[in-house]
Design a protein around this motif. Structure first.
Motif, PDB file in Angstrom:
ATOM      1  N   LYS A  38      -0.944  -3.715 -10.140  1.00 48.22           N
ATOM      2  CA  LYS A  38      -1.849  -3.192  -9.023  1.00 48.22           C
ATOM      3  C   LYS A  38      -2.181  -2.592  -8.331  1.00 48.22           C
ATOM      4  O   LYS A  38      -2.535  -2.226  -7.429  1.00 48.22           O
ATOM      5  CB  LYS A  38      -2.885  -4.991  -9.022  1.00 48.22           C
ATOM      6  N   GLU A  39      -0.516  -2.595  -8.028  1.00 50.24           N
ATOM      7  CA  GLU A  39       0.118  -2.203  -6.756  1.00 50.24           C
ATOM      8  C   GLU A  39      -0.085  -0.979  -6.981  1.00 50.24           C
ATOM      9  O   GLU A  39      -0.558  -0.167  -5.993  1.00 50.24           O
ATOM     10  CB  GLU A  39       0.798  -3.126  -5.987  1.00 50.24           C
ATOM     11  N   LEU A  40       0.450  -0.323  -8.258  1.00 49.87           N
ATOM     12  CA  LEU A  40      -0.091   1.138  -8.580  1.00 49.87           C
ATOM     13  C   LEU A  40      -1.400   1.276  -8.524  1.00 49.87           C
ATOM     14  O   LEU A  40      -1.230   2.811  -7.669  1.00 49.87           O
ATOM     15  CB  LEU A  40       1.216   1.181  -9.662  1.00 49.87           C
ATOM     16  N   TYR A  41      -1.593   0.454  -8.964  1.00 48.52           N
ATOM     17  CA  TYR A  41      -3.206   1.236  -8.687  1.00 48.52           C
ATOM     18  C   TYR A  41      -4.121   1.657  -7.810  1.00 48.52           C
ATOM     19  O   TYR A  41      -4.779   2.415  -7.393  1.00 48.52           O
ATOM     20  CB  TYR A  41      -4.176   0.631  -9.470  1.00 48.52           C
ATOM     21  N   SER A  42      -3.598   0.600  -6.949  1.00 44.54           N
ATOM     22  CA  SER A  42      -4.375   0.910  -5.883  1.00 44.54           C
ATOM     23  C   SER A  42      -3.815   1.503  -5.043  1.00 44.54           C
ATOM     24  O   SER A  42      -4.110   2.165  -4.194  1.00 44.54           O
ATOM     25  CB  SER A  42      -3.947  -0.924  -5.040  1.00 44.54           C
ATOM     26  N   ILE A  43      -3.180   2.578  -4.690  1.00 42.62           N
ATOM     27  CA  ILE A  43      -1.851   3.478  -3.942  1.00 42.62           C
ATOM     28  C   ILE A  43      -2.829   4.511  -4.579  1.00 42.62           C
ATOM     29  O   ILE A  43      -3.425   5.550  -4.062  1.00 42.62           O
ATOM     30  CB  ILE A  43      -0.445   2.869  -4.329  1.00 42.62           C
ATOM     31  N   LYS A  44      -2.861   4.875  -5.796  1.00 36.93           N
ATOM     32  CA  LYS A  44      -3.367   5.530  -6.584  1.00 36.93           C
ATOM     33  C   LYS A  44      -4.751   6.169  -5.895  1.00 36.93           C
ATOM     34  O   LYS A  44      -5.434   7.125  -6.085  1.00 36.93           O
ATOM     35  CB  LYS A  44      -3.572   5.750  -8.061  1.00 36.93           C
ATOM     36  N   PHE A  45      -5.396   4.760  -5.998  1.00 36.10           N
ATOM     37  CA  PHE A  45      -6.831   4.803  -6.017  1.00 36.10           C
ATOM     38  C   PHE A  45      -6.907   4.910  -4.126  1.00 36.10           C
ATOM     39  O   PHE A  45      -8.343   6.126  -3.750  1.00 36.10           O
ATOM     40  CB  PHE A  45      -7.570   3.294  -6.017  1.00 36.10           C
ATOM     41  N   TYR A  46      -6.403   4.484  -2.984  1.00 34.21           N
ATOM     42  CA  TYR A  46      -6.186   5.193  -2.157  1.00 34.21           C
ATOM     43  C   TYR A  46      -6.209   6.382  -1.507  1.00 34.21           C
ATOM     44  O   TYR A  46      -6.997   6.885  -1.042  1.00 34.21           O
ATOM     45  CB  TYR A  46      -5.631   3.792  -1.508  1.00 34.21           C
ATOM     46  N   GLU A  47      -5.236   7.033  -2.579  1.00 32.21           N
ATOM     47  CA  GLU A  47      -5.344   8.259  -2.645  1.00 32.21           C
ATOM     48  C   GLU A  47      -5.377   9.158  -2.794  1.00 32.21           C
ATOM     49  O   GLU A  47      -5.892  10.524  -2.328  1.00 32.21           O
ATOM     50  CB  GLU A  47      -3.570   8.683  -3.374  1.00 32.21           C
ATOM     51  N   MET A  48      -6.370   8.793  -3.982  1.00 29.27           N
ATOM     52  CA  MET A  48      -7.652   9.842  -4.064  1.00 29.27           C
ATOM     53  C   MET A  48      -8.921  10.062  -3.601  1.00 29.27           C
ATOM     54  O   MET A  48      -9.793  11.196  -3.476  1.00 29.27           O
ATOM     55  CB  MET A  48      -8.245   8.797  -6.142  1.00 29.27           C
ATOM     56  N   PHE A  49      -9.549   8.931  -2.727  1.00 35.95           N
ATOM     57  CA  PHE A  49     -10.439   9.302  -1.786  1.00 35.95           C
ATOM     58  C   PHE A  49      -9.799   9.605   0.179  1.00 35.95           C
ATOM     59  O   PHE A  49     -10.846   9.724   0.899  1.00 35.95           O
ATOM     60  CB  PHE A  49     -11.076   7.684  -1.195  1.00 35.95           C
ATOM     61  N   GLU A  50      -7.904   9.821  -0.307  1.00 31.91           N
ATOM     62  CA  GLU A  50      -8.105   9.985   0.899  1.00 31.91           C
ATOM     63  C   GLU A  50      -8.366  11.522   1.571  1.00 31.91           C
ATOM     64  O   GLU A  50      -7.872  12.327   0.803  1.00 31.91           O
ATOM     65  CB  GLU A  50      -6.375  10.301   1.236  1.00 31.91           C
ATOM     66  N   GLY A  51      -8.962  11.451   3.264  1.00 32.11           N
ATOM     67  CA  GLY A  51      -9.511  12.848   3.122  1.00 32.11           C
ATOM     68  C   GLY A  51     -11.134  13.134   3.175  1.00 32.11           C
ATOM     69  O   GLY A  51     -11.522  13.951   3.275  1.00 32.11           O
ATOM     70  N   HIS A  52     -11.641  11.637   1.995  1.00 28.64           N
ATOM     71  CA  HIS A  52     -13.249  11.637   1.950  1.00 28.64           C
ATOM     72  C   HIS A  52     -13.492  10.977   1.358  1.00 28.64           C
ATOM     73  O   HIS A  52     -14.050  10.573   0.428  1.00 28.64           O
ATOM     74  CB  HIS A  52     -13.076  13.221   0.104  1.00 28.64           C
ATOM     75  N   GLU A  53     -13.398  10.165   2.876  1.00 34.46           N
ATOM     76  CA  GLU A  53     -13.050   8.327   1.813  1.00 34.46           C
ATOM     77  C   GLU A  53     -15.238   8.188   2.006  1.00 34.46           C
ATOM     78  O   GLU A  53     -15.569   7.605   1.327  1.00 34.46           O
ATOM     79  CB  GLU A  53     -12.939   7.583   3.117  1.00 34.46           C
ATOM     80  N   LYS A  54     -15.708   8.991   2.491  1.00 34.16           N
ATOM     81  CA  LYS A  54     -17.445   8.539   2.248  1.00 34.16           C
ATOM     82  C   LYS A  54     -17.515   9.278   0.796  1.00 34.16           C
ATOM     83  O   LYS A  54     -18.998   8.496  -0.034  1.00 34.16           O
ATOM     84  CB  LYS A  54     -18.504   9.999   3.205  1.00 34.16           C
ATOM     85  N   LEU A  55     -16.819  10.037   0.129  1.00 35.35           N
ATOM     86  CA  LEU A  55     -17.426  10.111  -1.522  1.00 35.35           C
ATOM     87  C   LEU A  55     -17.190   8.662  -2.101  1.00 35.35           C
ATOM     88  O   LEU A  55     -17.709   8.921  -3.554  1.00 35.35           O
ATOM     89  CB  LEU A  55     -16.066  10.750  -2.031  1.00 35.35           C
ATOM     90  N   PHE A  56     -16.811   7.440  -1.385  1.00 37.24           N
ATOM     91  CA  PHE A  56     -16.422   6.519  -2.410  1.00 37.24           C
ATOM     92  C   PHE A  56     -17.500   5.516  -2.391  1.00 37.24           C
ATOM     93  O   PHE A  56     -17.768   4.874  -3.735  1.00 37.24           O
ATOM     94  CB  PHE A  56     -15.635   5.501  -1.428  1.00 37.24           C
ATOM     95  N   ILE A  57     -18.415   5.476  -1.370  1.00 31.74           N
ATOM     96  CA  ILE A  57     -20.405   5.224  -2.131  1.00 31.74           C
ATOM     97  C   ILE A  57     -20.600   6.105  -2.902  1.00 31.74           C
ATOM     98  O   ILE A  57     -20.871   4.870  -3.974  1.00 31.74           O
ATOM     99  CB  ILE A  57     -20.868   5.411  -0.916  1.00 31.74           C
TER     100      ILE A  57
END
Length: 233
Positions: A169-188
């Motif tokens: 869970k910890e590993l995936y949460s970090i990867k998920f955060y990094e995936m949208f870093e700088g492109h946060e609105k793409l999360f929607i």
């Protein structure tokens, strides 16, 4: 000199530390004009059979009070409490609960298994009852309250993974955060394209949907509705 205006705080309550890590920064960037802070419960309070509804509400409120006191805010500085539930297959028919080989609950998109089948049945009866009661609340001690869901849990909804260990869970949460870093609105857009999966855009209809058939085991979320109801521009 004009007195500095305190931004209103929105307190998001999620079920674990890794959930907070995955989502907090994304919301803070999207809603830069608000003071958005994630507070997280230590475990799933809706599954704790030792707590009454009033005690669950008090537990939620204490999380908010802890943040308020830490930040030296007034109660009216807290604009909203938003709770994100893991559905955990809570609303499935009992026929989808089977005797399995593990002491822990094991989830698929079609069933929950456990050595103690009745333990799952009792958990589902209690948690569904508690979630239904919380759904009826519009405020907690005068602060606006609303709840959304991740199905069957946040890991499943966001990463399409079930039955993760705490380390995973910890590993995936970090990867998920990094995936949208700088492109946060793409999360929607990610929510709408990959996670909603047929869940209605209406808040009441989304909760009706998740309670039907096996939907609370499948990959769904109604969190996209939050962004529709709370424009960030």
């Amino acid at each position: 000199m004009a007195k500095k205006t305190t931004k209103k705080a929105v307190i998001f309550i999620v079920e674990g530390k890794s959930d907070k890590k995955a989502l907090e920064h994304i919301f803070q960037v999207i809603y830069k004009h608000k003071n958005v802070t994630f507070e997280f419960t230590r475990g799933d309070v809706t599954s704790d059979e030792t707590l009454t509804l009033n005690e669950v509400v008090q537990t939620i409120y204490e999380k908010v009070e802890s943040y308020r006191k830490e930040k030296k805010l007034n109660k009216n500085d807290i604009w909203q409490i938003v709770q994100i539930f893991d559905t955990d297959g809570t609303y499935i028919p009992e026929s989808a609960i089977v005797t399995g080989e593990t002491k822990e609950f094991y989830y698929t998109t079609e069933e929950i298994s456990c050595k103690d089948r009745e333990k799952v049945v009792r958990r589902n009866e209690w948690k569904s009852s508690m979630m239904n009661k919380l759904l009826k609340l519009s405020d907690i001690k005068g602060i606006s309250y609303k709840c959304y869901f991740m199905s069957s849990n946040l890991d499943h909804a966001l990463y399409n993974k079930q039955n993760l260990t705490d380390e995973e869970k910890e590993l995936y949460s970090i990867k998920f955060y990094e995936m949208f870093e700088g492109h946060e609105k793409l999360f929607i857009k990610y929510l709408e394209s990959d996670v909603v999966n047929g869940c209605p855009d209406s808040f009441p209809a989304s909760w009706k949907y998740i309670k039907e058939e096996l939907h609370s085991l499948e990959r769904h979320s109604n969190l996209h509705i939050y962004f529709k109801e709370n424009p960030y521009l």
